[in-house]
Design a protein around this motif. Structure first.
Motif, PDB file in Angstrom:
ATOM      1  N   CYS A  76     -24.356  37.952 -65.135  1.00 45.43           N
ATOM      2  CA  CYS A  76     -25.572  37.929 -65.951  1.00 45.43           C
ATOM      3  C   CYS A  76     -25.561  36.746 -66.912  1.00 45.43           C
ATOM      4  O   CYS A  76     -26.599  36.100 -67.139  1.00 45.43           O
ATOM      5  CB  CYS A  76     -25.707  39.232 -66.732  1.00 45.43           C
ATOM      6  SG  CYS A  76     -26.152  40.667 -65.731  1.00 45.43           S
ATOM      7  N   TYR A  77     -24.401  36.453 -67.466  1.00 42.85           N
ATOM      8  CA  TYR A  77     -24.274  35.322 -68.387  1.00 42.85           C
ATOM      9  C   TYR A  77     -24.641  34.014 -67.682  1.00 42.85           C
ATOM     10  O   TYR A  77     -25.404  33.191 -68.222  1.00 42.85           O
ATOM     11  CB  TYR A  77     -22.840  35.248 -68.909  1.00 42.85           C
ATOM     12  CG  TYR A  77     -22.510  33.961 -69.630  1.00 42.85           C
ATOM     13  CD1 TYR A  77     -22.893  33.758 -70.952  1.00 42.85           C
ATOM     14  CD2 TYR A  77     -21.823  32.941 -68.972  1.00 42.85           C
ATOM     15  CE1 TYR A  77     -22.604  32.565 -71.603  1.00 42.85           C
ATOM     16  CE2 TYR A  77     -21.521  31.743 -69.623  1.00 42.85           C
ATOM     17  CZ  TYR A  77     -21.917  31.561 -70.939  1.00 42.85           C
ATOM     18  OH  TYR A  77     -21.627  30.384 -71.571  1.00 42.85           O
ATOM     19  N   ALA A  78     -24.117  33.816 -66.479  1.00 38.36           N
ATOM     20  CA  ALA A  78     -24.402  32.590 -65.726  1.00 38.36           C
ATOM     21  C   ALA A  78     -25.891  32.473 -65.420  1.00 38.36           C
ATOM     22  O   ALA A  78     -26.485  31.387 -65.535  1.00 38.36           O
ATOM     23  CB  ALA A  78     -23.585  32.569 -64.440  1.00 38.36           C
ATOM     24  N   ALA A  79     -26.503  33.595 -65.027  1.00 39.78           N
ATOM     25  CA  ALA A  79     -27.937  33.588 -64.732  1.00 39.78           C
ATOM     26  C   ALA A  79     -28.747  33.302 -65.997  1.00 39.78           C
ATOM     27  O   ALA A  79     -29.717  32.530 -65.971  1.00 39.78           O
ATOM     28  CB  ALA A  79     -28.351  34.924 -64.132  1.00 39.78           C
ATOM     29  N   ALA A  80     -28.344  33.896 -67.118  1.00 44.58           N
ATOM     30  CA  ALA A  80     -29.069  33.718 -68.373  1.00 44.58           C
ATOM     31  C   ALA A  80     -28.995  32.282 -68.869  1.00 44.58           C
ATOM     32  O   ALA A  80     -29.996  31.704 -69.312  1.00 44.58           O
ATOM     33  CB  ALA A  80     -28.528  34.680 -69.427  1.00 44.58           C
ATOM     34  N   GLU A  81     -27.804  31.692 -68.802  1.00 40.77           N
ATOM     35  CA  GLU A  81     -27.647  30.313 -69.248  1.00 40.77           C
ATOM     36  C   GLU A  81     -28.539  29.370 -68.437  1.00 40.77           C
ATOM     37  O   GLU A  81     -29.181  28.463 -68.983  1.00 40.77           O
ATOM     38  CB  GLU A  81     -26.181  29.881 -69.142  1.00 40.77           C
ATOM     39  CG  GLU A  81     -25.271  30.463 -70.213  1.00 40.77           C
ATOM     40  CD  GLU A  81     -25.401  29.745 -71.550  1.00 40.77           C
ATOM     41  OE1 GLU A  81     -26.520  29.369 -71.953  1.00 40.77           O
ATOM     42  OE2 GLU A  81     -24.366  29.551 -72.205  1.00 40.77           O
ATOM     43  N   LYS A  82     -28.569  29.581 -67.136  1.00 39.60           N
ATOM     44  CA  LYS A  82     -29.407  28.747 -66.263  1.00 39.60           C
ATOM     45  C   LYS A  82     -30.882  28.926 -66.600  1.00 39.60           C
ATOM     46  O   LYS A  82     -31.643  27.944 -66.696  1.00 39.60           O
ATOM     47  CB  LYS A  82     -29.146  29.137 -64.803  1.00 39.60           C
ATOM     48  CG  LYS A  82     -29.934  28.344 -63.774  1.00 39.60           C
ATOM     49  CD  LYS A  82     -29.383  26.954 -63.581  1.00 39.60           C
ATOM     50  CE  LYS A  82     -30.006  26.277 -62.375  1.00 39.60           C
ATOM     51  NZ  LYS A  82     -29.528  24.889 -62.201  1.00 39.60           N
ATOM     52  N   LEU A  83     -31.297  30.158 -66.800  1.00 43.91           N
ATOM     53  CA  LEU A  83     -32.699  30.448 -67.060  1.00 43.91           C
ATOM     54  C   LEU A  83     -33.138  29.903 -68.414  1.00 43.91           C
ATOM     55  O   LEU A  83     -34.204  29.287 -68.541  1.00 43.91           O
ATOM     56  CB  LEU A  83     -32.940  31.955 -66.996  1.00 43.91           C
ATOM     57  CG  LEU A  83     -34.385  32.420 -67.190  1.00 43.91           C
ATOM     58  CD1 LEU A  83     -35.309  31.782 -66.162  1.00 43.91           C
ATOM     59  CD2 LEU A  83     -34.457  33.946 -67.104  1.00 43.91           C
TER      60      LEU A  83
END
Length: 360
Positions: free
Chosen positions: A64-71
Motif C-alpha cells: 500500500c505504501y508503494a502504491a500511495a507514494e506513486k499515486l
C-alpha cells in the motif's frame, strides 16, 4: 436498509502495488498442498487463477505504501494537505497499533491526519470508500487516502493457490457539485464461520494446539490459517451480489445496464461468471484480473481497475459499479462516475523494499 449517498466528493486516482515475484499455478505440485487427484490444470480451469504475485517478506502495508507514494507523486498532491488515511486489511502489521498510524508516519503525512484501520476483507474497499467519502463530502477534510489490500504472510505455512498479495491506494478529494457515491451494504453474520481463521483472536487465543494440522475439506490446515466453506461462499456470492446491484439501481432510480463498467470482487471465475449471467451484463463491461493475480481480498476491485482499465477511461466521463462480497459475511456495492482520474502504472515491489523503520 443500508443505503448511503455522499455528494461533493470524487476519486482523484487509483494505484496498485504487487510483489515482483510471480508464482505459476501450473506448478502447484511443487510445495503447495492440493489433493493428489486435483491437477494444476483442473485448478486453473475451475478458478481462473493462472498465476499470482506473492512474497514471504512484504506486508500489506509495504504494498500500500508503494502504491500511495506513486499515486501522490502523479497527482502532485502536497502531503501536508492529506488529512485522512483509512487502511483496510485482514493482515495488519500488528494487533496493536493500527497500521494506519504506521503508514501516516511512513508516508510523512501531517500529524493532524485522521487515521484508522478497518478489519474487513472482500467487501472492504467498498466499505472503506464509504468511510472516506463520509469524511470528505462535508468539505471539513479536502484530501484523503484509502489504502486497501492483503498479503497472506501471517502463519500461512503453505500458500493457498487461490490467493495473491496486493496493496492499493485510492485518492479521494472534496469536489463541490460532484454527484459523488451511492452505496448499498448488507451483513449476514450467521455465516461468520464460512470464512474464518479460528484462532488468534481473543475468543480462541494462540496455543501450541493452534499449529496442529487437521483435515479441513481435504486440506491439511492449522487453526491460524483461513478456513473457507467453499460451497457456502459460492452460493452466497452468486445470490447476494446480483441482488445488491439491482437494489442499488432501484433505490436511486437508475438502470444499472447503462453503466460502462462493472468491477466485482475477484473471488473465483465460475462465481463471477454466474453473477455476470444473472445480471445479463455484456462481458466486455466486466474486466477481470484474477487469472493474473488471484483473489487479493480488499485489493481486488482497485487492482482490476489499475491492471485492466488503465488507458481506457481516464479522460472521459465513465460510470462504474463496484461490488465486493465475502468474509463476514458482508457485501457492499457502489455506483459512481469518474472524469479526469489518474491511474499510475502498476507498481512492482521488491522484497528489499519492506519497511525497516517500524520493526520491533
Amino acid at each position: 436498509m443500508a443505503f448511503l449517498e455522499f455528494k461533493n466528493v470524487r476519486i482523484a486516482g487509483i494505484a496498485a502495488g504487487v510483489p515482483k515475484n510471480t508464482i505459476s499455478n501450473y506448478t502447484l505440485k511443487q510445495g503447495i498442498d492440493i489433493s493428489s487427484d486435483y491437477t494444476p490444470e483442473a485448478f486453473v480451469e475451475t478458478t481462473g487463477v493462472k498465476e499470482r504475485r506473492c512474497s514471504d517478506t512484504l506486508c500489506t502495508s509495504d504494498l500500500c505504501y508503494a502504491a500511495a507514494e506513486k499515486l501522490i507523486a502523479e497527482l502532485n498532491w502536497d502531503k501536508s494537505e492529506i488529512e485522512a488515511l483509512v487502511f483496510v486489511s485482514q493482515t495488519a502489521d500488528y494487533f496493536l497499533p493500527a497500521t494506519a498510524c504506521i503508514l501516516q508516519d511512513r508516508l510523512r503525512l501531517s500529524k493532524e491526519c485522521y487515521a484508522e484501520d478497518v478489519a474487513l476483507g472482500c467487501s472492504g474497499w467498498v466499505y472503506g470508500l464509504s468511510n472516506v467519502a463520509s469524511l470528505v463530502s462535508t468539505g471539513a477534510i479536502k484530501k484523503a487516502l484509502l489504502l486497501a489490500g492483503d498479503a497472506k504472510k501471517r502463519a500461512q505455512m503453505k500458500r493457498d493457490p487461490l490467493f495473491g498479495d496486493a496493496g492499493t491506494a485510492t485518492a479521494i478529494e472534496y469536489a463541490p457539485g460532484n454527484a459523488g457515491f451511492r452505496f448499498h451494504f448488507g451483513t449476514d453474520g450467521s455465516g461468520y464461520d464460512a470464512i474464518i481463521a479460528p484462532d488468534g483472536g481473543s475468543r480462541n487465543q494462540v496455543t501450541v494446539d493452534s499449529f496442529a494440522l487437521n483435515d479441513f475439506g481435504g486440506k491439511m490446515m492449522h487453526r491460524l490459517q483461513t478456513h473457507m466453506k467453499g460451497m457456502d461462499v459460492f452460493s452466497f456470492g452468486i445470490t447476494t451480489a446480483p441482488k445488491s446491484v439491482k437494489k442499488l439501481g432501484d433505490r436511486f432510480g437508475f438502470d444499472y445496464l447503462d453503466y460502462d463498467y462493472f468491477i466485482f470482487h475477484q473471488a473465483n471465475m465460475k462465481m463471477n461468471n454466474q453473477i455476470v449471467k444473472k445480471l445479463k451484463l455484456d462481458t466486455e463491461k466486466v474486466p477481470s484480473c484474477m487469472y493474473q493475480f488471484g483473489n487479493t481480498s480488499s485489493a481486488s476491485i482497485p487492482l482490476t481497475i489499475v491492471s485492466q482499465l488503465k488507458g481506457k477511461f481516464e479522460n472521459k466521463p465513465t460510470k462504474i459499479i463496484c461490488c465486493g462480497f465475502g468474509v463476514g459475511l458482508s457485501w457492499g456495492t457502489v455506483a459512481f462516475e469518474t472524469n479526469s482520474i489518474i491511474i499510475p502504472t502498476l507498481v512492482e515491489v521488491l522484497d528489499e523494499e519492506a519497511d525497516k523503520d517500524h520493526v520491533i
